[in-house]
Design a protein around this motif. Structure first.
Motif, mmCIF file in Angstrom:
data_model
loop_
_atom_site.group_PDB
_atom_site.id
_atom_site.type_symbol
_atom_site.label_atom_id
_atom_site.label_comp_id
_atom_site.label_asym_id
_atom_site.label_seq_id
_atom_site.Cartn_x
_atom_site.Cartn_y
_atom_site.Cartn_z
ATOM 1 N N THR A 51 7.944 -2.503 2.167
ATOM 2 C CA THR A 51 7.586 -3.211 3.387
ATOM 3 C C THR A 51 6.066 -3.271 3.513
ATOM 4 O OG1 THR A 51 9.579 -2.383 4.447
ATOM 5 C CG2 THR A 51 7.882 -3.283 5.886
ATOM 6 N N TRP A 66 2.552 3.638 13.203
ATOM 7 C CA TRP A 66 3.961 3.651 12.826
ATOM 8 C C TRP A 66 4.479 5.082 12.777
ATOM 9 C CZ3 TRP A 66 7.039 -0.430 12.843
ATOM 10 C CH2 TRP A 66 6.493 -1.691 12.690
ATOM 11 N N GLU A 68 7.129 8.101 11.448
ATOM 12 C CA GLU A 68 7.705 8.450 10.161
ATOM 13 C C GLU A 68 9.043 7.717 9.993
ATOM 14 O OE1 GLU A 68 6.302 10.310 7.837
ATOM 15 O OE2 GLU A 68 4.522 10.715 9.066
ATOM 16 N N VAL A 69 9.443 7.513 8.759
ATOM 17 C CA VAL A 69 10.726 6.859 8.501
ATOM 18 C C VAL A 69 11.858 7.822 8.833
ATOM 19 C CG1 VAL A 69 12.200 5.774 6.769
ATOM 20 C CG2 VAL A 69 9.733 5.434 6.686
ATOM 21 N N SER A 70 12.805 7.345 9.621
ATOM 22 C CA SER A 70 13.979 8.139 9.974
ATOM 23 C C SER A 70 15.224 7.283 9.781
ATOM 24 C CB SER A 70 13.883 8.617 11.428
ATOM 25 O OG SER A 70 15.069 9.280 11.828
ATOM 26 N N GLY A 72 15.807 5.283 7.490
ATOM 27 C CA GLY A 72 15.431 3.963 7.002
ATOM 28 C C GLY A 72 14.687 3.117 8.013
ATOM 29 N N GLN A 74 11.479 2.583 10.874
ATOM 30 C CA GLN A 74 10.187 2.965 11.428
ATOM 31 C C GLN A 74 9.984 2.214 12.741
ATOM 32 O OE1 GLN A 74 7.535 2.286 7.922
ATOM 33 N NE2 GLN A 74 6.557 4.160 8.626
ATOM 34 N N ASN A 99 12.757 -2.236 8.945
ATOM 35 C CA ASN A 99 13.709 -1.610 8.035
ATOM 36 C C ASN A 99 12.967 -1.262 6.757
ATOM 37 O OD1 ASN A 99 15.716 -0.963 6.182
ATOM 38 N ND2 ASN A 99 17.139 -2.496 6.929
ATOM 39 N N ALA A 100 12.690 0.014 6.564
ATOM 40 C CA ALA A 100 11.947 0.480 5.396
ATOM 41 C C ALA A 100 12.865 1.090 4.348
ATOM 42 C CB ALA A 100 10.901 1.501 5.828
ATOM 43 N N SER A 101 14.166 0.823 4.464
ATOM 44 C CA SER A 101 15.131 1.403 3.532
ATOM 45 C C SER A 101 15.371 0.454 2.356
ATOM 46 C CB SER A 101 16.460 1.659 4.252
ATOM 47 O OG SER A 101 17.144 0.425 4.473
#
Length: 222
Positions: A51, A66, A68-70, A72, A74, A99-101
């Motif tokens: 991303t 932003w 942390e990713v949780s 998938g 942020q 969606n960072a997954s």
């Protein structure tokens, strides 16, 4: 039978008269059907989506970092100043999600009142002493459940318009479903707005679950 031969002769004559080079060297090799067996992908490099950084829209007075990713996901919080109401600046909070997954299916995120909570804090991270708005009427435009496909971004308002704005103007106002505050001139830059997102486990495996505490943003205005 005679008409068929006349048709065939006509086609051949037209082909020859067209001047097009129909040799194998000109048109390439004959088509070879694909191998129906499972293809060999051992020489391929499988790259997961990345991303790219999201730039602010342009009308923000404050943009946070932003989270942390949780699971998938942020999240980020921003504030934008809109038209005044009764002489009061309206500071609108925007929730930004991405969606960072690397999941193929979209992720569903519940963004209703039970899942999104705003807090106004002082610089020490304690609950703000700013006066809270309590009088409200009318319905709230609940964002509900949003769906984020892979490598996607979404930005939407979390403003609640059902609170009353006093005729005696204050410097600014922030209004969300979980809380609304009146701010005076001395509060400029001394307050922080924070939002938390939570989701419980459901039978739908595509629905996000977990907790995200989004980094707070300083409350500023023009």
């Amino acid at each position: 039978m005679k008409p068929f031969w006349l048709l065939l002769v006509g086609v051949v004559a037209g082909w020859a008269a067209s001047g097009v080079d129909w040799s194998r060297e000109a048109v390439g090799e004959a088509y070879t059907p694909p191998n129906k067996e499972t293809p060999d992908h051992s020489d391929m490099l499988w790259v997961t989506p990345v991303t790219k950084p999201i730039e602010p829209i342009g009308n923000e007075t404050s943009v946070g970092k932003w989270s942390e990713v949780s699971g998938g996901i942020q999240a980020r919080l921003s504030l934008a100043e809109t038209d005044r109401v009764n002489g009061t600046r309206m500071l609108v909070p925007y929730l930004e999600l991405r969606n960072a997954s690397d999941l193929a299916n979209p992720i569903k995120l519940r963004c209703g009142s039970e899942n999104v909570t705003f807090e106004l804090l002082d610089k020490k991270g304690k609950p703000s002493s700013c006066k809270r708005a309590t009088e409200r009427s009318g319905a709230y435009s609940d964002p509900g459940t949003v769906s984020l496909p892979i490598d996607s971004y979404m930005r939407f308002t979390m403003r609640c318009t059902s609170y009353g704005v006093p005729k005696v103007a204050v410097a600014a106002m922030i209004a969300t479903d979980s809380g609304a505050w009146y701010l005076n001139e001395q509060d400029l830059g001394s307050q922080l707005l924070r939002v938390s997102i939570s989701g419980k486990k459901t039978d739908d495996q595509s629905t996000w679950m977990g907790t995200i505490v989004v980094p707070p943003v300083p409350v500023t205005w023009q």
